[in-house]
Design a protein around this motif. Sequence first.
Motif, PDB file in Angstrom:
ATOM      1  N   ASP A 517      46.735  41.556  50.925  1.00 36.95           N
ATOM      2  CA  ASP A 517      47.195  40.793  49.756  1.00 36.95           C
ATOM      3  C   ASP A 517      46.714  39.249  48.865  1.00 36.95           C
ATOM      4  N   GLY A 518      44.956  39.213  48.754  1.00 35.46           N
ATOM      5  CA  GLY A 518      44.141  38.255  48.885  1.00 35.46           C
ATOM      6  C   GLY A 518      44.588  39.246  47.019  1.00 35.46           C
ATOM      7  N   PHE A 519      44.196  37.332  46.566  1.00 36.47           N
ATOM      8  CA  PHE A 519      43.356  37.787  45.269  1.00 36.47           C
ATOM      9  C   PHE A 519      41.984  37.668  45.039  1.00 36.47           C
ATOM     10  N   VAL A 520      41.708  38.071  43.760  1.00 30.41           N
ATOM     11  CA  VAL A 520      39.984  38.370  43.570  1.00 30.41           C
ATOM     12  C   VAL A 520      39.928  37.466  41.604  1.00 30.41           C
ATOM     13  N   GLU A 521      39.952  37.083  41.538  1.00 34.76           N
ATOM     14  CA  GLU A 521      39.451  36.828  39.725  1.00 34.76           C
ATOM     15  C   GLU A 521      39.133  37.594  39.283  1.00 34.76           C
ATOM     16  N   GLY A 522      39.480  38.453  38.184  1.00 39.08           N
ATOM     17  CA  GLY A 522      39.005  39.108  37.552  1.00 39.08           C
ATOM     18  C   GLY A 522      38.921  40.719  37.825  1.00 39.08           C
ATOM     19  N   LEU A 523      39.998  40.584  38.735  1.00 38.70           N
ATOM     20  CA  LEU A 523      39.375  42.209  39.089  1.00 38.70           C
ATOM     21  C   LEU A 523      41.795  43.122  39.435  1.00 38.70           C
ATOM     22  N   SER A 524      41.713  43.160  38.722  1.00 41.40           N
ATOM     23  CA  SER A 524      43.308  44.103  39.144  1.00 41.40           C
ATOM     24  C   SER A 524      43.511  44.720  41.036  1.00 41.40           C
ATOM     25  N   ARG A 525      45.325  44.528  40.548  1.00 37.56           N
ATOM     26  CA  ARG A 525      45.851  45.014  41.553  1.00 37.56           C
ATOM     27  C   ARG A 525      45.578  46.187  42.299  1.00 37.56           C
ATOM     28  N   ALA A 526      45.306  46.818  40.998  1.00 33.97           N
ATOM     29  CA  ALA A 526      45.436  48.412  41.814  1.00 33.97           C
ATOM     30  C   ALA A 526      43.810  48.798  41.796  1.00 33.97           C
ATOM     31  N   ALA A 527      42.694  48.214  41.640  1.00 30.50           N
ATOM     32  CA  ALA A 527      41.646  47.803  42.078  1.00 30.50           C
ATOM     33  C   ALA A 527      41.099  47.356  43.656  1.00 30.50           C
ATOM     34  N   LEU A 528      42.255  46.211  43.859  1.00 33.78           N
ATOM     35  CA  LEU A 528      42.149  45.820  44.541  1.00 33.78           C
ATOM     36  C   LEU A 528      43.022  46.943  45.936  1.00 33.78           C
ATOM     37  N   GLU A 529      43.704  47.398  45.711  1.00 28.52           N
ATOM     38  CA  GLU A 529      44.167  48.244  46.596  1.00 28.52           C
ATOM     39  C   GLU A 529      43.174  49.509  46.859  1.00 28.52           C
TER      40      GLU A 529
END
Length: 614
Positions: A517-529
């Motif tokens: 459930d984190g957040f990475v600036e510049g990276l989409s949610r789909a990429a983090l998943e």
Amino acid sequence: MAARSGTSRIFVWILLGLLIVGLAGFGATNLTGTVRTVGQVGDQDIAAEDYARALQNELNALTRQRGAAVTFQEAREAGVDQRVLARLILQAALDDEAARLGISVGDAVVARQLAEISAFQGPDGELDREAYRFALENAGLTEAEFEADLRAETTRGILQGAVRAATPAPEPYVETLTEFVGERRSFTWARLGPEALETPVPAPSDAELRAFYEENTDRFMRPETKRITYTWLTPEMIIDEVEVDEAALRDLYEDRAAQYRQPERRLVERLAYPDEAAARAARQAIEAGESSFEAEVEARDLSLSDVDLGDATRRDLGEAADPVFAAGTGAVVGPLPSSLGPALYRVNGRLVAQETTFEEAEPELRDELAADRARRVIANQAESFDDLLAGGATLEELADETDMRLGEIDWHSGMSEGIAAYEAFREAARAVTLDDFPEIEALDGGVFALRLDEVVPPAPAPFEEVAGRATLLWEERETRARLTDQAEEIATGLRAGRSFAGAGLEDATEVEGVTRDGFVEGLSRAALETVFEMERGDVRIVADGASVAILRLDAVAAPDPQAEDIADLRAQIAQQGAAGLADDLLEAYVRDVQSRAGVTLDQAAINAVHANFQ
């Protein structure tokens, strides 16, 4: 005790709901004849009056939520009647089971519950019998009915609490979810944007663009559209025809003399002292550079906003006016008299006197008076417009015979141009049906009427209309495809052990210990998943608009059971799991109770209740 407290709170809101929304409305649904029950669960009847009252409460709640009246037919279409009946069946099933098991509460418990309801309490906090009777009378309930309901609700609470109690979430369930949610991953990623292409994407040919449009018509759909004819009249449409006499203009000008004739003013701060000696000492310290006005304010436990007088006139300043008005910007003067005692004044700005002559203000005043009179003219004509429609006039005839203007619009939600800029029109357009007759409605000082001529279902917009958007989408697809090919070559090297820098991606970003459930600036949610779908060492490419992201998973770390945040997460999962399990257990228990007791519904009686709402 917890069950009793919860029950009392429930009944406070039930009672207040009845008082606020009326059950004045319930009086209109009083049942007559021989209809007494709408169903039965075991030996427990579902009273028709209870069903009617619950329906009325739901209608009132929907009306408050929407801000407009909700018809019974609309409520039925939303399934309100079925939800209400299901709730009453559940209550009756629990009542029948409680009776079978011999569970109930005594008079002392009911009395204590009544005493805890603030709506029934007197000034001394004790139960006020007169307030109790008066509240129930206004709610359409007798004391016996209310107390029986209170006893039954408390009993149901005891039964439900017993079923729900002691149902902890299974340990494997808690551990599995904790590991899943608390897992942390470290990865490296880089973005390839359109600027990374070796050659730019060429413009599509007409054939390519049309083929793309045909393959993706779902991306170019027009929404469902209502073809509406309307007439409207606003103050702006007749403002030039409205006469405004000069006497009224001059009266309005004089009424606003303070606005149009502003005397010379100063922007001033005032700091008062208990005596003149203290004020003089502060002034001397400021002049000597040993202190400042700000420091003096702070020393008195004040802020600059506390001492700010804003723009002050001579009249506002009284005896201090002459020295303050003679001082330059930034000067501190005083001690001078004030309503709070001797004070220092700091001048922060000079505002020269301003006067707007009648001739200068006249256009503004004329527009205001003319608009106001235009609104009154329209309000006076609105009834005659409605009479014409009631007499059978069409909107076209109404426009011919009056000042109202005729228009047409293919309306859909999201429009905000022309008449669709008005919320009143949008609400009417949403609600209108082919069976509705036009009627005059208010429109921000004006009026309008509308007629639905046709409902046009969703359909693809013509190619010519969306060619520009289709071009952008085609270019995005082609750019992404070329970038993906380019990224695949890079990914092959990364999989073979090459570093991001070695692949020419010096601006790659390393991310340490991110959770799902984190957040990475510049990276989409789909990429983090995607990161959480990978194995250590995997390299993936994820599309993101006209760009692509290259991801490499570097490390996977299980959650630390000793960490405070993981302990809190585990407790939360355990609590939520236990609550969900308890809900499921109660639902299964209620289904079993209903199955054993048997549910019988009288559709004729239900229809009779519904008839009172038509």
